[in-house]
Design an enzyme around this catalytic site. Structure first.
Site, short mmCIF file in Angstrom:
data_model
loop_
_atom_site.label_atom_id
_atom_site.label_comp_id
_atom_site.label_asym_id
_atom_site.label_seq_id
_atom_site.Cartn_x
_atom_site.Cartn_y
_atom_site.Cartn_z
N PRO A 2 0.83 -1.24 0.04
CA PRO A 2 -0.14 0.07 0.00
C PRO A 2 0.95 1.19 0.00
CG PRO A 2 -0.75 -1.44 1.72
CD PRO A 2 0.42 -2.01 1.19
N LYS A 34 -3.23 -5.10 6.31
CA LYS A 34 -1.97 -5.41 5.80
C LYS A 34 -1.10 -4.98 6.78
CE LYS A 34 -3.36 -5.47 0.98
NZ LYS A 34 -2.64 -5.28 -0.30
#
Length: 114
Positions: A2, A34
């Site tokens: 990300p 995540k």
């Protein structure tokens, strides 16, 4: 992998910048489920920025991630707007967010692609 980019016309000192980047990293990891080990955040404060023809506080964010769940972008938008409002005192009506769902073959890391 990300990645969050935060651009704003708000001027921030070094401590405020580190606090915002740290909190944004934790927020992105949490909303995407995540590990923060892979989250990257870039902050560009004091950027010349106009929104709705004026120069009041505003922000532009880009959130990019592999396998970005598009059905959750409204929820992500609410969470990120809340973060920016709390940290920078910018109204959500003066924040744009662009979401991108990256293709694994087009993202490199550690000398290879995902």
């Amino acid at each position: 992998m990300p990645y969050l980019l935060i651009q704003t016309n708000v001027e921030l000192d070094a401590e405020q910048q580190m606090t915002l980047v740290s909190q944004a990293s934790k927020t992105v990891a949490a909303i995407l489920g995540k590990s923060e080990d892979y989250v990257m955040v870039t902050l560009q404060p004091n950027t010349m920025m106009s929104f709705a023809g004026g120069f009041e506080s505003a922000a532009y964010l880009e959130l990019k991630s592999l396998d970005l769940p598009e059905q959750q972008t409204a929820q992500f938008s609410a969470t990120l707007c809340q973060l920016i409002e709390q940290m920078l005192n910018i109204s959500p009506t003066r924040i744009y967010i662009e979401f991108s769902n990256g293709q694994r073959s087009l993202w490199g890391w550690n000398g290879k692609t995902f």
